[in-house]
Scaffold this motif. Structure first.
Motif, PDB file in Angstrom:
ATOM      1  N   LEU A 134       7.775  -4.243  73.856  1.00 42.85           N
ATOM      2  CA  LEU A 134       7.536  -3.287  73.621  1.00 42.85           C
ATOM      3  C   LEU A 134       7.966  -2.747  72.031  1.00 42.85           C
ATOM      4  CD1 LEU A 134       7.919   0.095  74.358  1.00 42.85           C
ATOM      5  CD2 LEU A 134      10.326  -0.196  75.031  1.00 42.85           C
ATOM      6  N   GLY A 135       8.869  -3.599  71.262  1.00 43.30           N
ATOM      7  CA  GLY A 135       9.153  -3.013  70.038  1.00 43.30           C
ATOM      8  C   GLY A 135       8.039  -3.611  69.037  1.00 43.30           C
ATOM      9  N   ALA A 212       9.181 -13.483  64.086  1.00 40.36           N
ATOM     10  CA  ALA A 212      10.431 -13.852  64.525  1.00 40.36           C
ATOM     11  C   ALA A 212      11.516 -13.196  63.824  1.00 40.36           C
ATOM     12  CB  ALA A 212      10.817 -14.917  65.086  1.00 40.36           C
ATOM     13  N   ASN A 213      11.527 -13.418  62.709  1.00 38.68           N
ATOM     14  CA  ASN A 213      12.353 -12.876  61.727  1.00 38.68           C
ATOM     15  C   ASN A 213      12.456 -11.759  61.362  1.00 38.68           C
ATOM     16  OD1 ASN A 213      13.765 -15.565  61.803  1.00 38.68           O
ATOM     17  ND2 ASN A 213      12.158 -16.370  60.151  1.00 38.68           N
ATOM     18  N   GLY A 214      11.418 -11.204  61.129  1.00 38.84           N
ATOM     19  CA  GLY A 214      11.304  -9.530  60.600  1.00 38.84           C
ATOM     20  C   GLY A 214      11.373  -8.416  61.832  1.00 38.84           C
ATOM     21  N   LEU A 215      11.461  -8.841  63.031  1.00 36.70           N
ATOM     22  CA  LEU A 215      11.702  -8.039  64.036  1.00 36.70           C
ATOM     23  C   LEU A 215      12.713  -8.504  65.114  1.00 36.70           C
ATOM     24  CD1 LEU A 215      10.377  -5.207  65.484  1.00 36.70           C
ATOM     25  CD2 LEU A 215       8.782  -6.918  66.706  1.00 36.70           C
ATOM     26  N   LYS A 216      13.713  -7.428  65.412  1.00 35.05           N
ATOM     27  CA  LYS A 216      14.407  -7.852  66.540  1.00 35.05           C
ATOM     28  C   LYS A 216      14.677  -6.428  67.299  1.00 35.05           C
ATOM     29  CE  LYS A 216      17.112 -11.281  64.267  1.00 35.05           C
ATOM     30  NZ  LYS A 216      18.400 -11.889  64.148  1.00 35.05           N
ATOM     31  N   CYS A 217      14.825  -6.417  68.535  1.00 38.26           N
ATOM     32  CA  CYS A 217      14.790  -5.457  69.477  1.00 38.26           C
ATOM     33  C   CYS A 217      15.730  -5.752  70.765  1.00 38.26           C
ATOM     34  CB  CYS A 217      13.464  -5.345  70.261  1.00 38.26           C
ATOM     35  SG  CYS A 217      11.885  -5.236  69.092  1.00 38.26           S
ATOM     36  N   VAL A 218      16.660  -4.518  70.966  1.00 37.98           N
ATOM     37  CA  VAL A 218      17.585  -4.723  71.929  1.00 37.98           C
ATOM     38  C   VAL A 218      17.546  -3.354  72.868  1.00 37.98           C
ATOM     39  CG1 VAL A 218      18.827  -6.369  71.077  1.00 37.98           C
ATOM     40  CG2 VAL A 218      19.459  -3.892  70.672  1.00 37.98           C
ATOM     41  N   MET A 219      18.014  -3.369  74.104  1.00 38.17           N
ATOM     42  CA  MET A 219      18.187  -2.101  74.911  1.00 38.17           C
ATOM     43  C   MET A 219      19.615  -2.069  75.006  1.00 38.17           C
ATOM     44  SD  MET A 219      16.521  -0.844  78.590  1.00 38.17           S
ATOM     45  CE  MET A 219      15.015  -0.751  77.602  1.00 38.17           C
ATOM     46  N   SER A 220      20.123  -0.553  74.655  1.00 36.65           N
ATOM     47  CA  SER A 220      21.617  -0.184  74.976  1.00 36.65           C
ATOM     48  C   SER A 220      21.817  -0.056  76.514  1.00 36.65           C
ATOM     49  CB  SER A 220      21.995   1.038  74.158  1.00 36.65           C
ATOM     50  OG  SER A 220      21.506   2.021  74.846  1.00 36.65           O
ATOM     51  N   HIS A 222      22.446   2.441  77.728  1.00 37.69           N
ATOM     52  CA  HIS A 222      22.362   3.998  77.901  1.00 37.69           C
ATOM     53  C   HIS A 222      20.555   4.145  78.212  1.00 37.69           C
ATOM     54  CE1 HIS A 222      26.250   5.106  77.452  1.00 37.69           C
ATOM     55  NE2 HIS A 222      26.292   4.236  76.521  1.00 37.69           N
ATOM     56  N   GLY A 223      19.975   2.975  78.039  1.00 34.06           N
ATOM     57  CA  GLY A 223      18.369   2.911  78.065  1.00 34.06           C
ATOM     58  C   GLY A 223      17.650   3.168  76.595  1.00 34.06           C
ATOM     59  N   LEU A 224      18.433   3.292  75.540  1.00 34.59           N
ATOM     60  CA  LEU A 224      17.925   3.471  74.163  1.00 34.59           C
ATOM     61  C   LEU A 224      17.693   1.976  73.870  1.00 34.59           C
ATOM     62  CD1 LEU A 224      17.898   5.272  71.864  1.00 34.59           C
ATOM     63  CD2 LEU A 224      19.846   4.016  70.874  1.00 34.59           C
ATOM     64  N   VAL A 225      16.315   2.102  73.280  1.00 36.58           N
ATOM     65  CA  VAL A 225      15.623   0.923  72.824  1.00 36.58           C
ATOM     66  C   VAL A 225      15.795   0.746  71.229  1.00 36.58           C
ATOM     67  CG1 VAL A 225      13.553  -0.413  72.371  1.00 36.58           C
ATOM     68  CG2 VAL A 225      13.957   0.395  74.612  1.00 36.58           C
ATOM     69  N   LEU A 226      16.624  -0.013  70.640  1.00 34.47           N
ATOM     70  CA  LEU A 226      16.615  -0.285  69.397  1.00 34.47           C
ATOM     71  C   LEU A 226      15.624  -1.269  68.555  1.00 34.47           C
ATOM     72  CD1 LEU A 226      20.514  -0.331  69.082  1.00 34.47           C
ATOM     73  CD2 LEU A 226      19.232   1.432  68.657  1.00 34.47           C
ATOM     74  N   VAL A 227      14.878  -0.567  67.761  1.00 29.93           N
ATOM     75  CA  VAL A 227      13.846  -1.672  67.139  1.00 29.93           C
ATOM     76  C   VAL A 227      14.220  -1.852  65.670  1.00 29.93           C
ATOM     77  CG1 VAL A 227      11.506  -2.226  66.755  1.00 29.93           C
ATOM     78  CG2 VAL A 227      12.128  -0.930  68.921  1.00 29.93           C
ATOM     79  N   ALA A 228      14.393  -2.891  65.110  1.00 26.56           N
ATOM     80  CA  ALA A 228      14.858  -3.193  63.811  1.00 26.56           C
ATOM     81  C   ALA A 228      13.628  -4.075  63.036  1.00 26.56           C
ATOM     82  CB  ALA A 228      16.258  -3.826  63.841  1.00 26.56           C
ATOM     83  N   VAL A 229      13.082  -3.517  62.078  1.00 25.47           N
ATOM     84  CA  VAL A 229      12.036  -4.123  61.476  1.00 25.47           C
ATOM     85  C   VAL A 229      12.236  -4.198  59.962  1.00 25.47           C
ATOM     86  CG1 VAL A 229      10.862  -2.016  61.639  1.00 25.47           C
ATOM     87  CG2 VAL A 229       9.478  -4.257  61.261  1.00 25.47           C
ATOM     88  N   ALA A 230      11.681  -5.265  59.194  1.00 28.80           N
ATOM     89  CA  ALA A 230      11.898  -5.218  57.790  1.00 28.80           C
ATOM     90  C   ALA A 230      10.251  -5.525  57.415  1.00 28.80           C
ATOM     91  CB  ALA A 230      12.866  -6.632  57.412  1.00 28.80           C
ATOM     92  N   GLY A 231      10.285  -5.324  56.102  1.00 28.52           N
ATOM     93  CA  GLY A 231       8.678  -5.703  55.527  1.00 28.52           C
ATOM     94  C   GLY A 231       8.800  -5.199  53.844  1.00 28.52           C
ATOM     95  N   THR A 232       7.503  -5.134  53.280  1.00 20.59           N
ATOM     96  CA  THR A 232       7.534  -4.653  52.070  1.00 20.59           C
ATOM     97  C   THR A 232       6.889  -3.146  51.942  1.00 20.59           C
ATOM     98  OG1 THR A 232       5.565  -5.871  52.047  1.00 20.59           O
ATOM     99  CG2 THR A 232       7.282  -7.056  51.104  1.00 20.59           C
TER     100      THR A 232
END
Length: 309
Positions: A134-135, A212-220, A222-232
Motif C-alpha cells: 500500500l505504501g 527497502a531502505n528508503g521506504l518503511k510502512c506500518v499500521m497503528s 487505530h488503522g492509521l497507515v504511516l508511510v515514511a519515505v526518503a529521497g532527493t
C-alpha cells in the motif's frame, strides 16, 4: 535481443500487455520512463522505448499508467482466471508466475494445485506485506501526481487538489538550508496548496527512494497507515538536497475504501546544510518500525526530528 532489464519472455509478454493501452497512455508512459528524452512517432516505437528503458517487470507494471484493469484484462486474454478483487500487486505476481512458466493458462491448473498455491501464498504473506505494498503504490501515485504539476513535468490525467486530503489534514514542513525553518498548515485546501507551490512555483521535483531502505510502512492499532519515505529533491539538473516525508493515511469507506491523506510531515535538508562526506545518492529511513509507530500518539504525529541522513 532482449532489453537490458527484461528477459526475452518478459519482453514479449510486456509488449502484448502494453498493446492493450491507449496511444496517449503509451506516449505518457514513454515520457515518464525516458524522462522525455525519447519522442516516438508511433505506438510500436513507444512500446520499444518503454521496454528498452525499463529495468524490471516490477518497475514497469507498477507504473501509474499501467492500470490494474489492463493487467487483469491481459491475464483474461491469456486464459488465466484470477479473483476479480485482486489488487494490482497481486495481479503483477500472477503475471510474473505466468511468464516464469509456473502458472499454466486456459484453466489447466488443477483445483488441488490451485488450493495448494493459494494456501502457500496466504502462509507467506503477512499483514505487514499488505501495508508495505500500500505504501509503495501510494508513493508512486503521490510523487508522480505532484511532480506532474511542475511547469515542465509530464502532465497527469488525474487532478491535484484538496480532494486527496481529509478536511482536517495537517502539514508540518521543516526545511534546513542555511538555517532551520518550520511551517504548519491545517485544512485540505491549505495543505494541498503548499505542497503544490513547492513544485509549481519553486520548481522542485521529488525523487523518492522506494527500495527497502528508503521506504518503511506500518499500521497503528487505530488503522492509521504511516508511510515514511526518503529521497532527493531537484531543480532542473541540480540536486538541491534530500528529503524525508512521513504520511498518515486513513481509509475513506464512502469513496470505495480509497486512502486519503490525514497527516504530512516533510523535512528538506539543503545540500549546503549537509555534513561533509554525506552521500545523498540513496537516502534512507533510519526509523525502525516500532519507532515509526511510536510517533503516532492517537491524535496526530508529533513534530518529528528525522534521524541524520
Amino acid at each position: 535481443m532482449a532489453a537490458a532489464g527484461l528477459s526475452e519472455r518478459e519482453q514479449a509478454g510486456c509488449r502484448q500487455l502494453l498493446e492493450l493501452l491507449g496511444t496517449e497512455e503509451l506516449l505518457a508512459l514513454t515520457d515518464t520512463i525516458t524522462n522525455r528524452l525519447v519522442h516516438p512517432e508511433s505506438r510500436q516505437e513507444a512500446i520499444s522505448a518503454i521496454l528498452v528503458y525499463s529495468q524490471s517487470v516490477e518497475e514497469l507494471l507498477k507504473r501509474r499508467k499501467v492500470y490494474r484493469e489492463t493487467i487483469f484484462k491481459y491475464l483474461a486474454v491469456q486464459g488465466i482466471a484470477v479473483p476479480p478483487s485482486s489488487e494490482k500487486h497481486q495481479l503483477i505476481a500472477y503475471v510474473k508466475q505466468y511468464w516464469d512458466g509456473k502458472l499454466p493458462s486456459n484453466g489447466s491448473e488443477s483445483g488441488e494445485r490451485k488450493t495448494h498455491a493459494e494456501s502457500q501464498e496466504k502462509r507467506s504473506k503477512s499483514p505487514q506485506d499488505d501495508v508495505h505494498h500500500l505504501g509503495e503504490e501510494f508513493c508512486q501515485w503521490f510523487f508522480e501526481l505532484l511532480n506532474s504539476q511542475h511547469p515542465l513535468g509530464v502532465k497527469s490525467e488525474e487532478k491535484w487538489g484538496p480532494q486527496h486530503f481529509w478536511e482536517d489534514a495537517k502539514l508540518k514542513f521543516c526545511y534546513n538550508t542555511l538555517e532551520k525553518n518550520m511551517e504548519e498548515y491545517v485544512g485540505a485546501e491549505m495543505v494541498s496548496l503548499r505542497l503544490l507551490s513547492l513544485v509549481k512555483e519553486e520548481y522542485i521535483l521529488f525523487n523518492p527512494n522506494l527500495n527497502a531502505n528508503g521506504l518503511k510502512c506500518v499500521m497503528s492499532r487505530h488503522g492509521l497507515v504511516l508511510v515514511a519515505v526518503a529521497g532527493t529533491v531537484h531543480r532542473g539538473n541540480v540536486c538541491l538536497g534530500i528529503f524525508e516525508q512521513i504520511f498518515g493515511l486513513i481509509s475513506c469507506p464512502i469513496q470505495g475504501n480509497t486512502w486519503k491523506i490525514k497527516i504530512v510531515n516533510l523535512k528538506i535538508v539543503g545540500q549546503n546544510a549537509l555534513e561533509p562526506g554525506v552521500q545523498i545518492e540513496k537516502p534512507s529511513i533510519k526509523y525502525e518500525s516500532n519507532q515509526l509507530q511510536e510517533l503516532y500518539d492517537g491524535k496526530e504525529l508529533a513534530v518529528f526530528e528525522p534521524h541524520k541522513f
